[in-house]
Scaffold this active site. Structure first.
Site, PDB file in Angstrom:
ATOM      1  N   HIS A 228       0.865  -1.177   0.000  1.00 31.65           N
ATOM      2  CA  HIS A 228       0.000   0.000   0.000  1.00 31.65           C
ATOM      3  C   HIS A 228       0.904   1.229   0.000  1.00 31.65           C
ATOM      4  O   HIS A 228       1.580   1.512   0.990  1.00 31.65           O
ATOM      5  CB  HIS A 228      -0.922  -0.006   1.215  1.00 31.65           C
ATOM      6  N   GLU A 231       1.338   4.000   2.840  1.00 31.37           N
ATOM      7  CA  GLU A 231       1.693   3.581   4.196  1.00 31.37           C
ATOM      8  C   GLU A 231       3.202   3.685   4.396  1.00 31.37           C
ATOM      9  O   GLU A 231       3.925   2.702   4.562  1.00 31.37           O
ATOM     10  CB  GLU A 231       1.158   2.169   4.459  1.00 31.37           C
ATOM     11  N   HIS A 326       2.947  -2.887   7.175  1.00 28.33           N
ATOM     12  CA  HIS A 326       1.892  -1.931   6.842  1.00 28.33           C
ATOM     13  C   HIS A 326       1.872  -0.807   7.865  1.00 28.33           C
ATOM     14  O   HIS A 326       2.556  -0.853   8.886  1.00 28.33           O
ATOM     15  CB  HIS A 326       0.523  -2.624   6.834  1.00 28.33           C
ATOM     16  N   GLU A 399       1.605  -4.229  11.587  1.00 29.58           N
ATOM     17  CA  GLU A 399       1.057  -2.883  11.429  1.00 29.58           C
ATOM     18  C   GLU A 399       1.746  -1.928  12.402  1.00 29.58           C
ATOM     19  O   GLU A 399       2.120  -2.324  13.509  1.00 29.58           O
ATOM     20  CB  GLU A 399      -0.449  -2.878  11.713  1.00 29.58           C
TER      21      GLU A 399
END
Length: 529
Positions: A228, A231, A326, A399
Protein backbone atom coordinates in the site's frame (compact mmCIF):
# COMPACT_ATOMS: atom_id res chain seq x y z
CA UNK A 1 -17.00 24.44 -1.29
CA UNK A 2 -17.66 20.82 -2.03
CA UNK A 3 -20.57 18.60 -1.05
CA UNK A 4 -20.36 14.94 -0.17
CA UNK A 5 -23.02 12.43 0.67
CA UNK A 6 -23.70 11.48 4.27
CA UNK A 7 -21.26 9.34 6.21
CA UNK A 8 -21.68 5.69 5.26
CA UNK A 9 -19.09 4.11 7.52
CA UNK A 10 -15.36 3.83 7.15
CA UNK A 11 -15.35 4.89 3.51
CA UNK A 12 -17.35 7.45 1.58
CA UNK A 13 -17.69 8.16 -2.12
CA UNK A 14 -17.66 11.72 -3.37
CA UNK A 15 -20.52 13.01 -5.50
CA UNK A 16 -18.44 15.96 -6.67
CA UNK A 17 -16.98 16.34 -10.13
CA UNK A 18 -14.02 13.99 -10.47
CA UNK A 19 -10.60 15.18 -9.34
CA UNK A 20 -8.14 14.02 -11.99
CA UNK A 21 -4.43 14.76 -11.82
CA UNK A 22 -2.38 16.88 -9.44
CA UNK A 23 -2.33 20.65 -9.31
CA UNK A 24 0.71 22.06 -11.08
CA UNK A 25 1.95 25.47 -9.85
CA UNK A 26 -1.69 26.44 -9.45
CA UNK A 27 -2.20 30.03 -8.27
CA UNK A 28 -5.37 30.53 -6.23
CA UNK A 29 -6.65 34.08 -6.63
CA UNK A 30 -9.85 35.86 -5.55
CA UNK A 31 -12.86 35.61 -7.89
CA UNK A 32 -12.68 38.15 -10.70
CA UNK A 33 -8.95 38.76 -10.28
CA UNK A 34 -6.90 38.94 -13.48
CA UNK A 35 -3.22 39.33 -14.16
CA UNK A 36 -0.12 37.95 -12.46
CA UNK A 37 -0.63 36.60 -8.94
CA UNK A 38 0.33 39.04 -6.23
CA UNK A 39 2.40 38.23 -3.18
CA UNK A 40 0.13 36.31 -0.85
CA UNK A 41 -1.84 34.67 -3.68
CA UNK A 42 -0.90 31.12 -2.77
CA UNK A 43 0.58 28.82 -5.42
CA UNK A 44 -0.04 25.11 -4.85
CA UNK A 45 1.92 22.28 -6.46
CA UNK A 46 1.82 18.47 -6.23
CA UNK A 47 3.46 17.53 -9.54
CA UNK A 48 6.43 15.80 -8.00
CA UNK A 49 7.23 12.27 -6.82
CA UNK A 50 4.75 11.09 -4.16
CA UNK A 51 2.78 14.33 -4.58
CA UNK A 52 -0.98 14.41 -4.16
CA UNK A 53 -3.36 17.36 -4.31
CA UNK A 54 -6.08 17.38 -6.93
CA UNK A 55 -7.91 20.68 -6.50
CA UNK A 56 -7.96 23.90 -4.47
CA UNK A 57 -11.01 26.13 -3.97
CA UNK A 58 -10.70 29.74 -2.82
CA UNK A 59 -13.16 30.45 0.02
CA UNK A 60 -11.76 33.70 1.43
CA UNK A 61 -8.33 35.25 1.53
CA UNK A 62 -7.82 33.27 4.76
CA UNK A 63 -9.50 29.95 3.91
CA UNK A 64 -9.07 27.28 1.22
CA UNK A 65 -10.77 23.95 0.52
CA UNK A 66 -8.32 21.24 -0.58
CA UNK A 67 -9.27 18.06 -2.44
CA UNK A 68 -7.13 14.92 -2.38
CA UNK A 69 -6.58 13.35 -5.78
CA UNK A 70 -7.98 9.80 -5.76
CA UNK A 71 -5.69 6.88 -6.49
CA UNK A 72 -5.06 6.41 -10.21
CA UNK A 73 -7.85 4.44 -11.88
CA UNK A 74 -9.66 4.02 -8.54
CA UNK A 75 -11.79 6.85 -7.08
CA UNK A 76 -12.48 4.97 -3.81
CA UNK A 77 -9.24 5.84 -2.01
CA UNK A 78 -8.48 9.41 -0.93
CA UNK A 79 -6.28 9.65 2.16
CA UNK A 80 -2.67 10.51 1.25
CA UNK A 81 -1.79 14.15 0.53
CA UNK A 82 1.58 15.75 -0.14
CA UNK A 83 1.86 19.24 -1.66
CA UNK A 84 3.80 22.50 -1.56
CA UNK A 85 2.70 26.12 -1.09
CA UNK A 86 4.70 29.14 -2.18
CA UNK A 87 4.34 32.88 -2.96
CA UNK A 88 3.35 33.49 0.66
CA UNK A 89 3.62 36.67 2.71
CA UNK A 90 5.38 36.75 6.06
CA UNK A 91 2.89 36.26 8.91
CA UNK A 92 0.13 35.28 6.46
CA UNK A 93 -2.53 33.29 8.32
CA UNK A 94 -4.59 30.63 6.58
CA UNK A 95 -7.02 27.79 7.26
CA UNK A 96 -6.77 24.72 5.04
CA UNK A 97 -9.77 22.35 4.92
CA UNK A 98 -9.14 18.87 3.48
CA UNK A 99 -12.68 17.97 2.55
CA UNK A 100 -12.83 14.67 0.63
CA UNK A 101 -11.22 11.96 2.77
CA UNK A 102 -12.53 8.53 1.80
CA UNK A 103 -12.18 7.27 5.38
CA UNK A 104 -14.28 8.71 8.16
CA UNK A 105 -12.48 6.98 11.02
CA UNK A 106 -9.15 8.66 11.59
CA UNK A 107 -6.38 9.22 14.11
CA UNK A 108 -7.10 12.94 13.70
CA UNK A 109 -9.71 12.24 16.37
CA UNK A 110 -6.88 11.17 18.70
CA UNK A 111 -4.62 14.18 18.20
CA UNK A 112 -2.79 13.36 14.97
CA UNK A 113 -1.86 16.35 12.82
CA UNK A 114 -0.33 16.96 9.37
CA UNK A 115 3.41 17.29 8.80
CA UNK A 116 5.09 20.44 7.52
CA UNK A 117 8.58 21.54 6.53
CA UNK A 118 10.03 24.40 4.50
CA UNK A 119 13.08 25.12 2.39
CA UNK A 120 14.91 26.79 5.29
CA UNK A 121 13.76 24.16 7.82
CA UNK A 122 13.95 20.81 6.02
CA UNK A 123 13.10 18.62 9.02
CA UNK A 124 9.50 17.39 9.14
CA UNK A 125 7.50 18.53 12.18
CA UNK A 126 3.84 18.17 13.07
CA UNK A 127 1.45 21.09 12.97
CA UNK A 128 0.51 21.73 16.64
CA UNK A 129 -2.47 19.55 17.48
CA UNK A 130 -4.32 22.51 19.04
CA UNK A 131 -4.55 24.01 15.55
CA UNK A 132 -6.08 20.90 13.96
CA UNK A 133 -9.79 20.04 13.92
CA UNK A 134 -11.53 16.92 12.65
CA UNK A 135 -15.29 17.24 12.52
CA UNK A 136 -18.53 16.64 10.64
CA UNK A 137 -19.05 19.64 8.43
CA UNK A 138 -22.59 20.77 7.49
CA UNK A 139 -21.21 22.49 4.38
CA UNK A 140 -20.00 19.10 3.17
CA UNK A 141 -23.14 17.07 3.82
CA UNK A 142 -21.96 16.26 7.32
CA UNK A 143 -18.91 14.39 6.09
CA UNK A 144 -15.68 14.58 8.03
CA UNK A 145 -13.29 17.43 7.27
CA UNK A 146 -9.80 17.99 8.64
CA UNK A 147 -9.09 21.72 9.08
CA UNK A 148 -5.86 23.21 10.33
CA UNK A 149 -4.68 26.76 10.90
CA UNK A 150 -1.19 27.78 9.86
CA UNK A 151 0.97 30.90 9.78
CA UNK A 152 3.54 31.32 6.99
CA UNK A 153 6.37 33.10 8.76
CA UNK A 154 8.93 33.50 5.95
CA UNK A 155 7.93 34.95 2.62
CA UNK A 156 10.81 33.43 0.66
CA UNK A 157 10.23 29.86 1.84
CA UNK A 158 8.40 27.07 0.01
CA UNK A 159 6.30 25.09 2.48
CA UNK A 160 5.45 21.42 2.10
CA UNK A 161 2.57 19.61 3.85
CA UNK A 162 2.08 15.85 4.05
CA UNK A 163 -0.16 13.23 5.62
CA UNK A 164 2.88 11.41 7.04
CA UNK A 165 6.64 11.28 6.58
CA UNK A 166 7.16 10.68 2.83
CA UNK A 167 9.41 7.80 1.75
CA UNK A 168 9.79 7.85 -2.00
CA UNK A 169 10.87 5.30 -4.58
CA UNK A 170 13.92 7.48 -5.32
CA UNK A 171 14.87 7.54 -1.64
CA UNK A 172 14.79 3.74 -1.56
CA UNK A 173 16.90 3.48 -4.71
CA UNK A 174 19.50 5.87 -3.27
CA UNK A 175 19.57 3.89 -0.02
CA UNK A 176 20.07 0.58 -1.83
CA UNK A 177 22.68 2.11 -4.17
CA UNK A 178 24.69 3.25 -1.16
CA UNK A 179 24.51 -0.20 0.43
CA UNK A 180 25.68 -1.80 -2.81
CA UNK A 181 28.69 0.51 -2.97
CA UNK A 182 29.87 -0.80 0.40
CA UNK A 183 30.57 -4.21 -1.20
CA UNK A 184 29.45 -6.21 1.83
CA UNK A 185 29.78 -9.92 1.13
CA UNK A 186 26.61 -10.67 3.11
CA UNK A 187 24.43 -8.19 1.15
CA UNK A 188 23.00 -8.99 -2.29
CA UNK A 189 20.66 -6.89 -4.43
CA UNK A 190 18.75 -8.43 -7.32
CA UNK A 191 16.17 -7.24 -9.82
CA UNK A 192 13.11 -9.41 -9.27
CA UNK A 193 11.06 -7.81 -12.06
CA UNK A 194 10.05 -4.47 -13.57
CA UNK A 195 6.75 -2.76 -12.87
CA UNK A 196 4.19 -1.63 -15.45
CA UNK A 197 6.02 1.72 -15.61
CA UNK A 198 9.41 -0.02 -15.72
CA UNK A 199 10.51 0.64 -12.18
CA UNK A 200 12.62 -1.83 -10.22
CA UNK A 201 11.24 -4.43 -7.87
CA UNK A 202 14.29 -5.07 -5.71
CA UNK A 203 15.00 -8.27 -3.82
CA UNK A 204 17.53 -7.92 -1.00
CA UNK A 205 19.31 -10.92 0.52
CA UNK A 206 21.17 -10.53 3.81
CA UNK A 207 23.03 -13.60 5.03
CA UNK A 208 26.49 -15.10 5.37
CA UNK A 209 27.80 -15.86 1.86
CA UNK A 210 28.17 -19.55 2.72
CA UNK A 211 24.39 -19.71 3.03
CA UNK A 212 23.80 -18.74 -0.59
CA UNK A 213 24.79 -22.19 -1.82
CA UNK A 214 23.91 -24.37 1.16
CA UNK A 215 24.80 -27.98 1.60
CA UNK A 216 22.48 -28.17 4.59
CA UNK A 217 18.94 -26.92 5.03
CA UNK A 218 18.70 -23.15 5.51
CA UNK A 219 15.90 -21.15 7.03
CA UNK A 220 14.38 -18.11 5.34
CA UNK A 221 12.73 -15.04 6.83
CA UNK A 222 10.86 -13.18 4.07
CA UNK A 223 9.86 -9.55 4.62
CA UNK A 224 7.84 -7.24 2.33
CA UNK A 225 6.73 -3.61 2.59
CA UNK A 226 4.78 -0.87 0.81
CA UNK A 227 2.19 -2.97 -1.01
CA UNK A 228 0.00 0.00 0.00
CA UNK A 229 1.99 2.99 -1.28
CA UNK A 230 0.66 5.61 1.15
CA UNK A 231 1.69 3.58 4.20
CA UNK A 232 5.10 5.20 4.42
CA UNK A 233 5.92 4.14 8.02
CA UNK A 234 6.36 0.60 6.65
CA UNK A 235 9.41 1.75 4.70
CA UNK A 236 11.04 3.26 7.79
CA UNK A 237 10.42 0.02 9.71
CA UNK A 238 11.89 -1.94 6.79
CA UNK A 239 14.97 0.29 6.63
CA UNK A 240 15.52 -0.07 10.37
CA UNK A 241 15.24 -3.84 9.95
CA UNK A 242 17.86 -3.86 7.20
CA UNK A 243 20.17 -1.40 8.97
CA UNK A 244 20.34 -3.69 11.98
CA UNK A 245 20.96 -6.86 9.98
CA UNK A 246 23.89 -5.33 8.06
CA UNK A 247 25.43 -3.89 11.22
CA UNK A 248 28.19 -5.14 13.49
CA UNK A 249 26.06 -6.03 16.51
CA UNK A 250 26.83 -9.61 17.67
CA UNK A 251 23.14 -10.48 17.29
CA UNK A 252 23.17 -9.35 13.66
CA UNK A 253 26.28 -11.41 12.95
CA UNK A 254 24.74 -14.50 14.54
CA UNK A 255 21.51 -14.07 12.60
CA UNK A 256 23.41 -13.74 9.32
CA UNK A 257 25.30 -16.95 10.08
CA UNK A 258 22.15 -19.01 10.64
CA UNK A 259 19.30 -17.35 8.74
CA UNK A 260 18.74 -16.15 5.17
CA UNK A 261 16.83 -12.85 5.17
CA UNK A 262 14.96 -12.03 1.96
CA UNK A 263 13.47 -8.54 1.73
CA UNK A 264 11.27 -6.88 -0.90
CA UNK A 265 11.30 -3.31 0.44
CA UNK A 266 8.75 -1.80 -1.98
CA UNK A 267 6.08 -4.04 -3.52
CA UNK A 268 4.23 -1.20 -5.27
CA UNK A 269 6.84 1.17 -6.73
CA UNK A 270 4.46 2.72 -9.29
CA UNK A 271 1.85 3.52 -6.67
CA UNK A 272 4.50 5.04 -4.42
CA UNK A 273 5.91 7.21 -7.19
CA UNK A 274 2.45 8.43 -8.24
CA UNK A 275 1.39 9.45 -4.74
CA UNK A 276 -1.40 6.87 -4.40
CA UNK A 277 -2.61 5.81 -0.99
CA UNK A 278 -3.60 2.18 -1.56
CA UNK A 279 -3.55 1.17 -5.23
CA UNK A 280 -1.20 0.45 -8.09
CA UNK A 281 -0.98 2.41 -11.34
CA UNK A 282 -3.90 0.41 -12.75
CA UNK A 283 -6.10 0.95 -9.70
CA UNK A 284 -5.65 -2.46 -8.05
CA UNK A 285 -5.37 -2.88 -4.30
CA UNK A 286 -2.51 -5.35 -4.63
CA UNK A 287 -3.04 -6.74 -1.16
CA UNK A 288 -6.29 -8.31 -2.36
CA UNK A 289 -4.73 -10.11 -5.35
CA UNK A 290 -2.24 -12.55 -3.84
CA UNK A 291 -4.41 -15.57 -4.64
CA UNK A 292 -4.07 -15.35 -8.43
CA UNK A 293 -1.77 -12.45 -9.35
CA UNK A 294 -1.59 -11.53 -13.02
CA UNK A 295 1.84 -11.20 -14.68
CA UNK A 296 0.66 -8.11 -16.60
CA UNK A 297 -1.68 -6.44 -14.05
CA UNK A 298 0.16 -7.35 -10.83
CA UNK A 299 3.72 -8.15 -11.95
CA UNK A 300 5.32 -7.43 -8.56
CA UNK A 301 2.98 -9.80 -6.73
CA UNK A 302 3.34 -12.41 -9.46
CA UNK A 303 7.14 -12.40 -9.19
CA UNK A 304 7.19 -12.32 -5.39
CA UNK A 305 4.67 -15.12 -4.93
CA UNK A 306 6.40 -17.32 -7.52
CA UNK A 307 9.70 -16.82 -5.70
CA UNK A 308 8.15 -17.81 -2.38
CA UNK A 309 6.59 -20.90 -3.90
CA UNK A 310 9.96 -21.81 -5.40
CA UNK A 311 11.58 -21.52 -1.98
CA UNK A 312 8.81 -23.61 -0.44
CA UNK A 313 9.40 -26.43 -2.95
CA UNK A 314 13.18 -26.41 -2.46
CA UNK A 315 14.14 -29.20 -0.04
CA UNK A 316 17.20 -27.26 1.10
CA UNK A 317 15.18 -24.17 2.08
CA UNK A 318 12.64 -23.64 4.84
CA UNK A 319 10.43 -20.56 4.77
CA UNK A 320 10.00 -19.95 8.48
CA UNK A 321 8.41 -16.48 8.28
CA UNK A 322 6.54 -14.23 5.91
CA UNK A 323 5.96 -10.75 7.37
CA UNK A 324 4.22 -7.97 5.43
CA UNK A 325 4.77 -4.44 6.78
CA UNK A 326 1.89 -1.93 6.84
CA UNK A 327 0.74 1.26 8.58
CA UNK A 328 -2.61 1.72 10.31
CA UNK A 329 -4.78 4.84 10.11
CA UNK A 330 -7.05 4.29 13.13
CA UNK A 331 -5.10 2.40 15.83
CA UNK A 332 -2.10 3.20 18.02
CA UNK A 333 1.16 1.29 18.49
CA UNK A 334 2.67 -1.52 16.48
CA UNK A 335 0.79 -4.81 16.41
CA UNK A 336 0.34 -7.94 14.32
CA UNK A 337 -2.38 -9.74 12.44
CA UNK A 338 -2.08 -13.50 12.17
CA UNK A 339 -4.14 -16.37 10.82
CA UNK A 340 -6.46 -18.68 12.74
CA UNK A 341 -6.37 -22.45 12.35
CA UNK A 342 -8.50 -25.31 13.61
CA UNK A 343 -5.28 -27.04 14.67
CA UNK A 344 -4.73 -25.63 18.15
CA UNK A 345 -1.02 -26.56 18.06
CA UNK A 346 -0.49 -24.53 14.92
CA UNK A 347 -2.37 -21.58 16.38
CA UNK A 348 -0.32 -21.62 19.55
CA UNK A 349 2.98 -21.93 17.69
CA UNK A 350 2.34 -18.74 15.79
CA UNK A 351 1.42 -16.85 18.97
CA UNK A 352 5.00 -17.12 20.22
CA UNK A 353 6.66 -14.56 17.96
CA UNK A 354 4.31 -11.64 18.76
CA UNK A 355 4.89 -12.28 22.47
CA UNK A 356 8.66 -12.17 21.95
CA UNK A 357 8.38 -8.95 19.95
CA UNK A 358 6.25 -7.41 22.69
CA UNK A 359 9.06 -8.12 25.14
CA UNK A 360 11.57 -6.32 22.95
CA UNK A 361 9.61 -3.32 21.65
CA UNK A 362 7.90 -0.98 24.08
CA UNK A 363 5.64 0.33 21.33
CA UNK A 364 4.31 -3.10 20.37
CA UNK A 365 0.80 -3.92 21.60
CA UNK A 366 -0.44 -7.44 22.31
CA UNK A 367 -3.87 -5.96 23.02
CA UNK A 368 -4.19 -4.84 19.39
CA UNK A 369 -2.65 -8.04 18.00
CA UNK A 370 -5.35 -10.17 16.44
CA UNK A 371 -5.64 -13.51 14.66
CA UNK A 372 -8.51 -13.71 12.17
CA UNK A 373 -9.71 -15.16 8.88
CA UNK A 374 -12.16 -12.51 7.73
CA UNK A 375 -13.52 -13.11 4.24
CA UNK A 376 -12.56 -9.58 3.15
CA UNK A 377 -8.92 -10.39 3.92
CA UNK A 378 -8.85 -13.55 1.81
CA UNK A 379 -6.63 -12.04 -0.89
CA UNK A 380 -4.01 -10.59 1.42
CA UNK A 381 -0.46 -11.86 1.54
CA UNK A 382 -0.85 -13.09 5.09
CA UNK A 383 -4.00 -15.11 4.38
CA UNK A 384 -2.99 -16.44 0.97
CA UNK A 385 0.55 -17.49 1.86
CA UNK A 386 -0.66 -18.89 5.17
CA UNK A 387 -2.59 -21.41 3.09
CA UNK A 388 0.06 -21.96 0.38
CA UNK A 389 3.27 -22.34 2.33
CA UNK A 390 4.27 -25.25 4.54
CA UNK A 391 2.06 -25.67 7.61
CA UNK A 392 4.94 -24.68 9.88
CA UNK A 393 5.51 -21.33 8.17
CA UNK A 394 4.42 -18.28 10.16
CA UNK A 395 2.65 -15.56 8.15
CA UNK A 396 1.95 -12.17 9.72
CA UNK A 397 1.01 -8.63 8.90
CA UNK A 398 2.94 -6.16 11.05
CA UNK A 399 1.06 -2.88 11.43
CA UNK A 400 2.36 0.36 12.89
CA UNK A 401 0.34 3.47 13.66
CA UNK A 402 0.52 6.54 11.44
CA UNK A 403 0.48 8.58 14.62
CA UNK A 404 1.67 7.34 17.99
CA UNK A 405 2.12 4.62 20.56
CA UNK A 406 1.26 4.28 24.22
CA UNK A 407 3.42 2.50 26.77
CA UNK A 408 2.32 0.78 29.96
CA UNK A 409 4.76 2.89 31.97
CA UNK A 410 3.52 6.34 30.92
CA UNK A 411 0.08 5.77 29.41
CA UNK A 412 0.64 8.85 27.26
CA UNK A 413 0.53 8.95 23.48
CA UNK A 414 4.07 9.31 22.11
CA UNK A 415 4.07 10.45 18.47
CA UNK A 416 6.22 8.33 16.18
CA UNK A 417 9.24 9.87 14.51
CA UNK A 418 11.22 8.50 11.57
CA UNK A 419 13.70 7.17 14.11
CA UNK A 420 10.88 5.65 16.16
CA UNK A 421 9.66 3.66 13.14
CA UNK A 422 13.21 2.51 12.38
CA UNK A 423 13.65 1.46 15.99
CA UNK A 424 10.65 -0.84 15.65
CA UNK A 425 12.36 -2.37 12.60
CA UNK A 426 15.56 -2.94 14.58
CA UNK A 427 13.60 -4.53 17.42
CA UNK A 428 11.79 -6.75 14.93
CA UNK A 429 15.15 -8.00 13.66
CA UNK A 430 16.48 -8.55 17.17
CA UNK A 431 13.44 -10.60 18.11
CA UNK A 432 14.50 -13.32 15.69
CA UNK A 433 17.49 -14.14 17.90
CA UNK A 434 15.12 -14.84 20.79
CA UNK A 435 12.86 -16.94 18.58
CA UNK A 436 15.68 -19.02 17.15
CA UNK A 437 17.22 -19.50 20.59
CA UNK A 438 13.87 -20.86 21.67
CA UNK A 439 13.80 -23.07 18.59
CA UNK A 440 17.30 -24.37 19.28
CA UNK A 441 18.69 -23.05 16.00
CA UNK A 442 21.23 -20.72 17.64
CA UNK A 443 22.99 -20.84 20.99
CA UNK A 444 21.89 -18.88 24.04
CA UNK A 445 24.53 -16.27 23.28
CA UNK A 446 24.74 -13.50 22.20
CA UNK A 447 22.01 -11.61 24.02
CA UNK A 448 19.85 -9.22 22.04
CA UNK A 449 20.70 -6.62 24.70
CA UNK A 450 17.34 -4.92 24.68
CA UNK A 451 15.96 -3.09 27.69
CA UNK A 452 12.66 -4.81 28.53
CA UNK A 453 9.35 -3.07 28.87
CA UNK A 454 8.30 -2.65 32.50
CA UNK A 455 6.33 -5.69 33.55
CA UNK A 456 6.83 -7.53 30.26
CA UNK A 457 8.10 -11.10 30.11
CA UNK A 458 11.24 -11.74 28.10
CA UNK A 459 12.88 -15.06 27.25
CA UNK A 460 16.35 -13.98 28.30
CA UNK A 461 15.02 -12.92 31.74
CA UNK A 462 14.40 -16.53 32.79
CA UNK A 463 16.25 -17.30 35.99
CA UNK A 464 19.25 -19.54 36.12
CA UNK A 465 17.29 -22.40 37.67
CA UNK A 466 14.92 -22.43 34.69
CA UNK A 467 17.91 -22.47 32.36
CA UNK A 468 19.55 -25.43 34.12
CA UNK A 469 16.37 -27.46 34.32
CA UNK A 470 15.54 -27.06 30.64
CA UNK A 471 18.96 -27.00 29.01
CA UNK A 472 19.21 -28.74 25.67
CA UNK A 473 21.70 -29.40 22.90
CA UNK A 474 22.28 -26.15 21.02
CA UNK A 475 22.57 -27.78 17.62
CA UNK A 476 19.64 -27.53 15.19
CA UNK A 477 17.15 -30.28 16.07
CA UNK A 478 17.20 -32.01 12.69
CA UNK A 479 19.26 -32.10 9.54
CA UNK A 480 17.56 -31.90 6.16
CA UNK A 481 17.90 -35.67 5.68
CA UNK A 482 16.29 -36.37 9.06
CA UNK A 483 13.59 -33.85 8.25
CA UNK A 484 12.52 -35.80 5.18
CA UNK A 485 12.56 -39.13 7.03
CA UNK A 486 10.49 -37.90 9.96
CA UNK A 487 8.13 -35.82 7.84
CA UNK A 488 8.95 -32.54 9.59
CA UNK A 489 11.13 -29.71 8.39
CA UNK A 490 10.97 -27.39 11.38
CA UNK A 491 12.07 -27.32 15.01
CA UNK A 492 9.30 -28.93 17.02
CA UNK A 493 7.42 -25.88 18.32
CA UNK A 494 4.29 -27.62 19.58
CA UNK A 495 2.65 -26.84 22.90
CA UNK A 496 -0.35 -28.48 24.52
CA UNK A 497 -1.54 -25.49 26.52
CA UNK A 498 -4.85 -24.96 24.79
CA UNK A 499 -5.79 -22.06 27.07
CA UNK A 500 -3.01 -19.84 25.74
CA UNK A 501 -4.25 -16.42 24.65
CA UNK A 502 -2.34 -14.00 22.47
CA UNK A 503 -3.20 -11.18 24.87
CA UNK A 504 -2.00 -12.95 28.01
CA UNK A 505 1.49 -13.24 29.44
CA UNK A 506 0.82 -15.44 32.46
CA UNK A 507 1.18 -18.70 30.53
CA UNK A 508 4.17 -17.72 28.44
CA UNK A 509 6.82 -19.01 30.83
CA UNK A 510 5.23 -22.47 30.83
CA UNK A 511 4.75 -22.38 27.07
CA UNK A 512 8.37 -21.50 26.34
CA UNK A 513 9.58 -24.15 28.79
CA UNK A 514 7.38 -26.79 27.15
CA UNK A 515 8.66 -25.82 23.73
CA UNK A 516 12.28 -26.17 24.80
CA UNK A 517 11.63 -29.44 26.60
CA UNK A 518 9.92 -30.88 23.55
CA UNK A 519 12.79 -29.69 21.37
CA UNK A 520 15.19 -31.57 23.63
CA UNK A 521 13.07 -34.73 23.51
CA UNK A 522 12.81 -34.45 19.73
CA UNK A 523 16.58 -34.16 19.50
CA UNK A 524 17.03 -37.29 21.65
CA UNK A 525 14.60 -39.20 19.44
CA UNK A 526 16.49 -38.09 16.34
CA UNK A 527 19.83 -39.26 17.75
CA UNK A 528 18.36 -42.63 18.73
CA UNK A 529 16.90 -43.00 15.27
Amino acid sequence: MADKKADSGSESDSTEEPVVGNVNKFAVVPPGFTGRPKKGHLIFDACFECGNLGRVDYITEFEYDLFIRPDTCNPRFRVWFNFTVENVKADQRVIFNIVNFSKTKSLYREGMSPFVKSTSRPKWVRVPAKHVYYYRCPDHRKNYVMSFAFVFDRDDDVYQFSYCYPYSYTRLQNYLDNLEKRNMDFFTRELLCLTVQQRRLDLITITHPDNLYPEETKRIVFLTARVHPGETPASFVCQGFMDFLIGNHPVAKTLREHIVFKIVPMLNPDGVYLGNYRCSLMGFDLNRHWQEPSPWAHPTLYATKNLLMEYDRDEKLIVDFFIDLHAHSTLMNGFMYGNTFEDIDRYERQSVFPKLLCGNAEDFSLANTNFNRDAVKAGTGRRTLGGCLDDNSHCYTLEVSFYSYQTSSTGQAMPYTEEGYMKLGRNLARTFIDYYKLAGVVSQKPSSSIVPKPGAYRIRDRNQQDRSETAYDEKPPMSSQDDRQTGSRRPYMYTRQSDLSINSTSNFNDVSTNIRLQLREREKERKQY
